[in-house]
Enzyme design. Sequence first.
Site, PDB file in Angstrom:
ATOM      1  N   CYS A 197       0.762  -1.177  -0.077  1.00  0.00           N
ATOM      2  CA  CYS A 197      -0.099   0.073  -0.040  1.00  0.00           C
ATOM      3  C   CYS A 197       0.837   1.359  -0.105  1.00  0.00           C
ATOM      4  CB  CYS A 197      -0.996  -0.052   1.098  1.00  0.00           C
ATOM      5  SG  CYS A 197      -2.401   1.044   1.173  1.00  0.00           S
ATOM      6  N   HIS A 224      -3.431  -5.250   0.080  1.00  0.00           N
ATOM      7  CA  HIS A 224      -2.893  -5.800   1.578  1.00  0.00           C
ATOM      8  C   HIS A 224      -2.858  -7.477   1.372  1.00  0.00           C
ATOM      9  CE1 HIS A 224      -2.693  -2.192   3.682  1.00  0.00           C
ATOM     10  NE2 HIS A 224      -3.638  -1.719   2.962  1.00  0.00           N
ATOM     11  N   GLU A 230      -1.360  -9.248   3.451  1.00  0.00           N
ATOM     12  CA  GLU A 230      -1.365  -9.856   4.806  1.00  0.00           C
ATOM     13  C   GLU A 230      -2.583 -10.330   5.339  1.00  0.00           C
ATOM     14  OE1 GLU A 230      -1.457  -5.341   5.551  1.00  0.00           O
ATOM     15  OE2 GLU A 230      -0.930  -6.630   3.930  1.00  0.00           O
TER      16      GLU A 230
END
Length: 558
Positions: free
Chosen positions: A380, A523, A525
């Site tokens: 990001c 993102h 993750e």
Amino acid sequence: MLTRYIFITGGVVSSLGKGITTASIAALLEACNLKVNLMKLDPYINVDPGTISPKQHGEVYITEDGYEADLDFGYYERFSNVKMTSLNNLTTGKIYSEILNNERNGFYLGETVQIVPHITNFIKKYIINIGKGYDVVLVEVGGTVGDIESLPFLESIRQMSLGKFKNYVFYIHLTLVPYLKYVNEYKTKPTQHSVKILLSNGIQPDMLICRSDYKLSYKDCCKISLFCNVSRKAIISLYNVNSIYEIPSLLSSQGLDIYISNYLGFKKLKAKLCKWDKIIYLEKSIKEEVFIGLVGKYINYPDSYKSVLEALKNAGLKNNLSVKVNMISSQKLKNLGDLKILSSLNGILIPGGFGYRGVEGKILVAKYARENNIPYLGICLGMQVAIIEFSRNVLGFTDANSTEFSPNCSYPIIAMINEWGENKRDYDYFFSKKNKMGYMRLGLEKCFLVKNTLAYDIYKSNFILERHRHKYEVNNFLLPELKKSGELNISGFSIRNTYNKLFNFVEIIELINHPWFIACQFHPEFSSTPFLSHPLFDSFIKASYTYKLNNNLTVNKV
């Protein structure tokens, strides 16, 4: 068959690990072949955690449907097969917004709107709707018993034990049992008082999970059982372990799964924890390690990057490596001399974030990684600073910046879409401006990958689905300059059709003449679990270990 409901409350102090405990119980019940759902009741008046500082509540977790959620949602998804949505979270802010809107529209036909029954009925109805089609729903109540703002939630879950759900509700209370070193014993009084407060709200816990430094003795458990009126078999000692992935097995070893399933009428189901045993075995068998620098501005609050840290850990498991993370404050990186702290790292990661504070330090780090061929993963904001750095130091646009940080810069390589180009008003319709966060692009979106790129090789797919949370985009009007250099690839992009106009967004960039330099707007993750780590993180950790072997941890020249 009626859905069973398990309510998890906390007492004594906060931050005992209700989220992890709830997620671990969900994992156990799924391992008993039960269909499980989870939800969280949050007492704060914010409609959602999206505007709350990471210093207070840790990271904002993004669901696939674009809901900005509490970090506990991350534990729920990493430990179970449940895909959380906006429906799985109920805050005081949500409740009052809905109730007040109904009242203004005459929904209550002139009644005096009150906490009981209107608020409590709303909460109960919401919980019941979440449970449709599931065997068990686990409901975590945020905060601790005794908090004023928690009272409507406690009253609601108390009422759930009445009527048709009388035998289908189970209450778990998580408490602290502190150890006093100078008298060499655990003190059960805080737990007794916490249960007393819970009883004053009309709730008798069916199980106590007691957090402690070490395993509680049989004598301590019997004492807690006697004074709290809870079966000895339902006193669970949740003591400190080396890894949170050991918690499901720890709970199961004390019979939690059998006790709960028997109580709720599931005939003493026993969890099959083979996949968890494998994870624990992998963790304990790891002998090699890799050193990653995480550069951010909230390094004193590790929960601000919880999903990133877990994704690194998961990728380490996949590569049979222990990932050691060095948390580095971007605000302290002012010049080249400050970058010596990076010299012993095997890889660098810059996560997402908002605001100008610490950005110039991150730009310095991106430059260092590019020039020293250190594996770099930007997420990001981590992608945006990499592009700003490239524009300044490779393309020569010294004023390159994001309009988030410098609204009047002459080279706005990062900007909101309504700031692109000369005819800015043509794009004003794209995002609403209802509030400060109204420009956000949130949730799961399709990203198309370009063949013959590192990103394509990593994913091995023509397109991927990833979660987003950001306001600013790479400025399409300035993309030709980036591509013209021949050193940077746009290896992933998304397409959105709005009002019959197509908009392309840069999703992944990579450096062509670099061993491993990838940055993404989304993102990754949030999609990583211990059983299915994310491909980008896997490849990043593998590349970092290769860098370690090739460089033998020698200090790079700054």
